[in-house]
Design a protein around this motif. Structure first.
Motif, PDB file in Angstrom:
ATOM      1  N   GLY A   7       1.523  -1.544  -0.084  1.00  0.00           N
ATOM      2  CA  GLY A   7       0.380  -0.213  -0.005  1.00  0.00           C
ATOM      3  C   GLY A   7       0.599   1.199   0.370  1.00  0.00           C
ATOM      4  N   VAL A  19      -5.405   6.395  -0.045  1.00  0.00           N
ATOM      5  CA  VAL A  19      -6.639   5.584  -0.456  1.00  0.00           C
ATOM      6  C   VAL A  19      -6.273   3.923  -0.276  1.00  0.00           C
ATOM      7  CG1 VAL A  19      -8.825   4.645  -1.630  1.00  0.00           C
ATOM      8  CG2 VAL A  19      -8.124   6.829  -1.003  1.00  0.00           C
ATOM      9  N   VAL A  26      -6.226   0.845   2.509  1.00  0.00           N
ATOM     10  CA  VAL A  26      -7.496  -0.429   1.792  1.00  0.00           C
ATOM     11  C   VAL A  26      -6.969  -1.376   2.183  1.00  0.00           C
ATOM     12  CG1 VAL A  26      -8.499  -1.538  -0.070  1.00  0.00           C
ATOM     13  CG2 VAL A  26      -8.833   0.691   0.323  1.00  0.00           C
ATOM     14  N   LEU A  54      -6.424  -2.186   5.842  1.00  0.00           N
ATOM     15  CA  LEU A  54      -7.642  -2.672   6.742  1.00  0.00           C
ATOM     16  C   LEU A  54      -8.035  -4.471   6.509  1.00  0.00           C
ATOM     17  CD1 LEU A  54     -10.639  -1.070   4.613  1.00  0.00           C
ATOM     18  CD2 LEU A  54      -9.756  -0.627   6.930  1.00  0.00           C
TER      19      LEU A  54
END
Length: 411
Positions: A234, A245, A249, A252
């Motif tokens: 990420g 973003v 994501v 998570l």
């Protein structure tokens, strides 16, 4: 027609004492439908005749004697010597005062083997016994018990009382009671086989437990590597796209992965502690009887699975570190590739205020938790692997102090 082996099976016994009497074992009648009836009759008859001399209550007729009589009776065999009178005459010809007569019947799903020792002259029943099992194999497994009962030696196979505890080598009444329950559940095994398996299950280091430890630590390592790799991925994407973003994501799943990794590691530690404490271990005296010590020794020596499990746990720490370095390298390659593809001269070093305010704290917590997670796993892998590899396994059988727990059962 009665075959020679089916009529009588006899073995040479020790020289009879003055009180011993000659005994002929008649074929056990198996009143059970199926192809195994004849074979079961042969096994039960032969096994009983072979087991009786151990208790020295009878002089079991020898095979040479029986063969001589059967040869003399060959013509009568061909004419059909298949009734009780004929068998009694053969026993008389063998000069056997006593007959062992037995039948196997089926009641529901249970098989009942009833056996009697009869004085053919007085027609008096000297001893009678019954054995229950769920199969013919279960009856065969209890031949020694039947022989002891027919010889009036019930104490030699009893699983109750102080004498039984001392004979089997247990020092605790509770252990004897637990074995008795185990024996009831394992009717397909002889007492010797059941006791051997019982001791192995309690006193030999469990390969299953070692595999479970390795599996728990392995899951912890794999999940930890995944939990580290996703934020790296990420971060590489976010640095080249100018948005948080992707990092959010891909972070998570850590809400699930981190608890799973910690739980798996904890399970591995707990299993290692259980392994070290040897919970459920029995105190079994080496001089006890009625077990196969060679099988127990083989089970103790069969430590290949434990060794492999220990080495896999021990290798967990370096493999985890190596995996993290590989993930970091792949993230760097991805980052460089995306940077070139985006034609940006340099990475994005600042994000919008809205993204920073909303996603920044979560990402900060995620990145801060990574070192803690990695350190926790590394701290337990090597000690657990070394423990499993080097910790000495206690012997399944050992010399224990005489006496033991006070007996709470009637002798």
């Amino acid at each position: 027609m009665i075959g020679p082996l089916a009529v009588l099976l006899l073995v040479a016994s020790a020289p009879p004492s003055e009180e011993s009497r000659r005994l002929a074992v008649l074929p056990v009648t198996v009143k059970v439908t199926g192809d195994q009836a004849n074979a079961a009759s042969l096994f039960l008859t032969n096994g009983l005749a072979a087991a009786l001399p151990e208790f020295r209550a009878y002089d079991v007729v020898s095979m040479d004697e029986v063969q001589a009589i059967l040869t003399a009776e060959a013509n009568r065999e061909k004419m059909g010597c298949d009734d009780a009178t004929c068998l009694t005459e053969i026993a008389g010809a063998l000069n056997a005062q006593l007959l062992a007569v037995g039948t196997v019947t089926q009641v529901g799903e249970a098989l009942i083997w009833s056996q009697r020792v009869v004085d053919q002259r007085s027609e008096q029943v000297l001893h009678a016994a019954s054995i229950h099992a769920r199969s013919l194999q279960g009856l065969v497994a209890q031949i020694r018990e039947m022989a002891a009962l027919l010889c009036g030696r019930a104490e030699a196979v009893s699983l109750k009382g102080r004498k039984a505890r001392e004979r089997l080598g247990f020092t605790s009444v509770a252990d004897l009671q637990d074995f008795r329950r185990y024996r009831e559940e394992q009717r397909e095994l002889s007492t010797s086989e059941a006791l051997t398996q019982y001791i192995i299950a309690h006193n030999v280091e469990s390969n299953r437990l070692a595999v479970a430890e390795a599996a728990a630590f392995g899951i912890a390592a794999v999940v930890t590597a995944g939990a580290v790799g996703l934020p790296l991925l990420g971060g590489a994407i976010s640095s080249t796209t100018g948005t948080l973003v992707p990092s959010f994501v891909l972070s998570l799943p850590l809400l699930v992965l981190i608890p799973v990794a910690l739980t798996a590691g904890t399970v591995g530690v707990v299993l290692s502690v259980v392994d070290a404490l040897n919970l459920g271990r029995l105190e079994v005296h080496r001089t006890g009887c009625c077990r196969n010590d060679a099988d127990i020794q083989d089970a103790e020596n069969d430590d290949g699975i434990r060794t492999v499990s220990a080495l896999s746990i021990l290798a967990g720490a370096p493999l985890l570190c190596g995996g993290i370095f590989v993930e970091a390298a792949l993230a760097q390659v991805l980052y460089s590739t995306l940077l070139i593809a985006s034609r940006r001269p340099e990475p994005v070093v600042a994000f919008s205020q809205e993204e920073s305010a909303l996603l920044g704290p979560l990402l900060l917590c995620t990145w801060c938790s990574m070192p803690c997670l990695i350190a926790a796993q590394l701290m337990v892998f090597s000690p657990a692997g070394l423990f499993l590899l080097l910790w000495p396994s206690p012997e399944a059988l050992k010399d224990v102090s005489e006496g033991g727990a006070p007996d709470e059962e009637a002798p």
